[in-house]
Design a protein around this motif. Structure first.
Motif, short mmCIF file in Angstrom:
data_model
loop_
_atom_site.label_atom_id
_atom_site.label_comp_id
_atom_site.label_asym_id
_atom_site.label_seq_id
_atom_site.Cartn_x
_atom_site.Cartn_y
_atom_site.Cartn_z
N ILE A 186 19.66 46.47 48.37
CA ILE A 186 19.47 45.17 47.72
C ILE A 186 19.91 44.10 48.69
O ILE A 186 21.10 43.92 48.96
CB ILE A 186 20.27 45.09 46.41
N GLY A 187 18.96 43.36 49.25
CA GLY A 187 19.25 42.31 50.21
C GLY A 187 18.66 42.62 51.57
O GLY A 187 18.93 43.68 52.13
N GLY A 188 17.85 41.70 52.10
CA GLY A 188 17.18 41.92 53.37
C GLY A 188 17.75 41.11 54.51
O GLY A 188 17.00 40.68 55.40
N GLY A 189 19.07 40.87 54.49
CA GLY A 189 19.71 40.22 55.63
C GLY A 189 19.93 41.21 56.76
O GLY A 189 19.34 42.30 56.78
N PHE A 190 20.78 40.84 57.72
CA PHE A 190 21.01 41.73 58.86
C PHE A 190 21.63 43.05 58.43
O PHE A 190 21.19 44.12 58.85
CB PHE A 190 21.89 41.03 59.90
N ALA A 222 14.83 45.55 48.53
CA ALA A 222 14.47 44.50 47.59
C ALA A 222 15.08 43.19 48.05
O ALA A 222 16.30 43.10 48.21
CB ALA A 222 14.95 44.84 46.18
N GLU A 223 14.24 42.18 48.27
CA GLU A 223 14.70 40.89 48.77
C GLU A 223 14.06 39.77 47.97
O GLU A 223 12.83 39.75 47.79
CB GLU A 223 14.37 40.73 50.26
N ARG A 224 14.88 38.87 47.49
CA ARG A 224 14.40 37.75 46.69
C ARG A 224 13.53 36.79 47.49
O ARG A 224 12.59 36.18 46.98
CB ARG A 224 15.59 37.00 46.10
N GLY A 225 13.82 36.62 48.78
CA GLY A 225 13.07 35.71 49.62
C GLY A 225 11.72 36.29 50.03
O GLY A 225 11.36 37.41 49.67
N PRO A 226 10.95 35.53 50.85
CA PRO A 226 9.60 35.96 51.22
C PRO A 226 9.56 37.06 52.27
O PRO A 226 8.51 37.68 52.47
CB PRO A 226 8.95 34.68 51.75
N ALA A 227 10.68 37.31 52.97
CA ALA A 227 10.68 38.32 54.02
C ALA A 227 12.13 38.64 54.40
O ALA A 227 13.02 37.82 54.17
CB ALA A 227 9.92 37.84 55.26
N PRO A 228 12.38 39.79 55.01
CA PRO A 228 13.73 40.08 55.50
C PRO A 228 14.08 39.16 56.66
O PRO A 228 13.19 38.73 57.43
CB PRO A 228 13.64 41.54 55.95
N LEU A 229 15.34 38.84 56.78
CA LEU A 229 15.90 38.02 57.86
C LEU A 229 15.41 36.58 57.86
O LEU A 229 15.71 35.82 58.78
CB LEU A 229 15.61 38.64 59.25
N LEU A 241 9.58 34.58 62.68
CA LEU A 241 10.16 35.86 63.09
C LEU A 241 10.38 36.79 61.91
O LEU A 241 10.35 38.01 62.06
CB LEU A 241 11.47 35.65 63.84
N SER A 242 10.57 36.23 60.72
CA SER A 242 10.76 37.11 59.57
C SER A 242 9.49 37.90 59.26
O SER A 242 9.55 39.01 58.73
CB SER A 242 11.20 36.30 58.35
N LYS A 243 8.34 37.35 59.63
CA LYS A 243 7.08 38.09 59.44
C LYS A 243 7.05 39.32 60.34
O LYS A 243 6.57 40.39 59.93
CB LYS A 243 5.89 37.18 59.73
N LEU A 244 7.58 39.18 61.56
CA LEU A 244 7.68 40.34 62.44
C LEU A 244 8.65 41.36 61.85
O LEU A 244 8.39 42.57 61.88
CB LEU A 244 8.15 39.91 63.83
N GLY A 300 17.61 30.60 47.55
CA GLY A 300 16.45 31.38 47.15
C GLY A 300 16.40 32.76 47.76
O GLY A 300 15.37 33.43 47.67
N LEU A 301 17.50 33.21 48.37
CA LEU A 301 17.53 34.51 49.04
C LEU A 301 18.49 35.45 48.33
O LEU A 301 19.43 35.02 47.67
CB LEU A 301 17.96 34.33 50.49
N SER A 302 18.25 36.75 48.51
CA SER A 302 19.20 37.73 47.98
C SER A 302 20.45 37.80 48.83
O SER A 302 21.56 37.92 48.33
CB SER A 302 18.55 39.13 47.93
N HIS A 303 20.27 37.75 50.16
CA HIS A 303 21.39 37.92 51.07
C HIS A 303 22.01 36.58 51.42
O HIS A 303 21.32 35.58 51.53
CB HIS A 303 20.94 38.64 52.34
N GLY A 304 23.33 36.57 51.61
CA GLY A 304 24.01 35.36 52.05
C GLY A 304 23.75 35.10 53.52
O GLY A 304 23.46 36.02 54.30
N PRO A 305 23.85 33.84 53.96
CA PRO A 305 23.58 33.53 55.37
C PRO A 305 24.73 33.95 56.28
O PRO A 305 25.89 33.88 55.89
CB PRO A 305 23.43 32.00 55.36
N THR A 306 24.40 34.41 57.49
CA THR A 306 25.44 34.69 58.47
C THR A 306 25.88 33.41 59.18
O THR A 306 26.93 33.37 59.80
CB THR A 306 24.96 35.69 59.53
N VAL A 307 25.04 32.36 59.10
CA VAL A 307 25.41 31.04 59.60
C VAL A 307 25.15 30.05 58.48
O VAL A 307 24.03 29.98 57.97
CB VAL A 307 24.57 30.64 60.83
#
Length: 455
Positions: free
Chosen positions: A154-158, A177-184, A192-195, A430-437
């Motif tokens: 659950i969460g598509g961050g790093f 599973a990621e709430r946003g449109p793409a991982p990262l 880059l998230s599309k890649l 709007g994202l599942s994962h919290g930001p690293t920055v």
């Protein structure tokens, strides 16, 4: 405070990477007084990045991730003890064992903890994990080695993406599973998230975007989850990778400017109190800090970066034992790296502090590239994919406030403003994962450069 800054009592709360490096640096700077390091975990400081990489792959054990000491800091280590408060009037750190530690100067390096699943009962199901501590890494590695039928991340961050990569390398079925449109996307923007999305799907990841997990199921043991689109994922392991919470609750009555984004401090790592007055005996370093950086609009940066913890710890230690005119600012350029799905991703600067991007080298199709980020006509960040040797060049552009698109240099094509595209950095909410920055706060723009000292 004693007249001699290199004597007296210093307490470091946080037996972390930043806490260890600060303790070492204090001795290197000539501090000869008493030094105490408090840590709520029972282990000496250890390295966390391998937990989502080598440990999950069985290439290392969690017990072997201890950080090497560059020198003996000659400190009293109070491990397995939690700090519960700070009394700034009498200069004492309060501990959960009932003791208190007097200090002349205090360094707070308590870092972060994993954000848990919001439903406590569901999060307590056997097979539901977070990944932050040594115990987390050991437990998850053991469960993955047992060969589960499917893993739900659950969460598509790093962190979530690295866990998914490890699962595929182990031959395990995995759903992200990621709430946003793409991982990262929250860290690297839309292009880059599309890649990243393509790489996950090409490696067999069942990637679900634009959805949230609404419930975890199981009768004692995790068996699956419901998604907001009405679908269900059957799995026997779930990893909650929703980002981090900064460990500041223990400071609620301290009078310091501590909040969800961390503890606010100046560029010299001195903590602010709740009224915005800088302290001169409380310092902050590492993931728990929130500090201004002149190259990024004086916004307050909150970074979950290994390199930042090391650099900031050194600055904090120097300033704790140096008089005002000899203190120096923390102006290191943020850097980050990740290895996943066969790609080496490295970042310099703050990609989220951008409005446009250009691909300066390589291409998305080749999956080898250097992407440069700009904000209001100046270079603010660069991200390379399997092209790390170019990163120092782009670091120089950031430090010198070079114009965007970047001038001729490392890039392999002529760049013009009309080929720049929006960086498409989403709202973190709007994202599942919290930001690293995290960028918080703003002051009027002013173009500055970093002057490197001559040797």
């Amino acid at each position: 405070m004693p007249g001699d800054l290199k004597d007296g009592r210093i307490v470091i709360v946080g037996a972390s990477l930043a806490g260890l490096r600060a303790a070492e640096a204090l001795r290197e700077e000539g501090f000869k007084g008493s030094l105490t390091v408090v840590g709520d975990e029972p282990h000496p400081p250890y390295d966390r990045p391998p937990l989502s990489k080598q440990v999950l792959l069985g290439q290392a054990t969690a017990e072997t991730t201890g950080l090497p000491m560059r020198r003996d800091p000659d400190a009293e280590w109070r491990l397995g003890v939690r700090a519960t408060g700070v009394d700034p009037l009498v200069k004492q750190v309060l501990l959960d064992d009932g003791e208190s530690l007097p200090y002349d100067r205090l360094l707070i390096a308590t870092g972060t903890r994993a954000r848990p699943w919001p439903n406590q009962d569901e999060g307590a199901l056997d097979g539901v994990f977070t990944l932050r501590t040594r115990e987390d890494g050991a437990g998850l590695a053991e469960r993955l080695a047992a060969g589960p039928e499917r893993v739900l991340v659950i969460g598509g961050g790093f962190t979530g993406s690295e866990i998914a990569s490890a699962c595929r390398e182990l031959g395990l079925a995995v759903t992200v599973a990621e709430r946003g449109p793409a991982p990262l996307v929250g860290a690297l923007g839309g292009t880059l998230s599309k890649l990243a999305a393509a790489m996950q799907r090409n490696h067999g990841v069942d990637l679900r975007t634009g959805v949230t997990v609404t419930a975890l199921h199981g009768n004692g043991s995790f068996t699956g989850a419901d998604l907001s689109d009405g679908s269900r994922v059957d799995a026997d392991v779930c990893v909650v990778a929703l980002g981090a919470i900064r460990n500041v609750e223990w400071l609620a009555d301290s009078g310091l400017a501590a909040g969800p984004r961390g503890i606010a401090c100046d560029a010299g790592c001195r903590a602010f109190d709740m009224y915005g007055i800088v302290t001169d005996d409380v310092f902050v370093a590492g993931d728990v800090s929130r500090f201004p950086h002149p190259l990024f609009g004086y916004q307050m940066l909150s970074l979950e970066h290994w390199g930042n913890a090391v650099e900031q710890a050194a600055v904090a230690a120097h300033n704790m034992v140096s008089p005002g005119p000899l203190r120096r600012p923390h102006l290191a350029i943020p850097t980050f790296w990740s290895t996943q799905f066969g790609l080496n991703i490295k970042s310099v600067g703050v990609p989220t502090y951008s409005d446009h991007v250009v691909i300066a080298q390589g291409s998305l199709e080749a999956r080898r590239l250097a992407m440069v980020y700009g904000y209001k006509g100046r270079v603010t960040a660069a991200v390379t994919v399997d092209m790390a040797k170019s990163l120092d060049y782009y670091r120089h552009l950031i430090e010198t406030a070079a114009p965007f698109p970047p001038p001729p240099g490392a890039q392999d094509r002529a760049l013009a403003a009309d080929i720049a595209i929006p960086s498409d950095v989403p709202d973190p909410s709007g994202l599942s994962h919290g930001p690293t920055v995290a960028l918080t706060g703003h002051l009027p723009d002013r173009r500055l450069t970093v002057v490197q000292p001559t040797r």
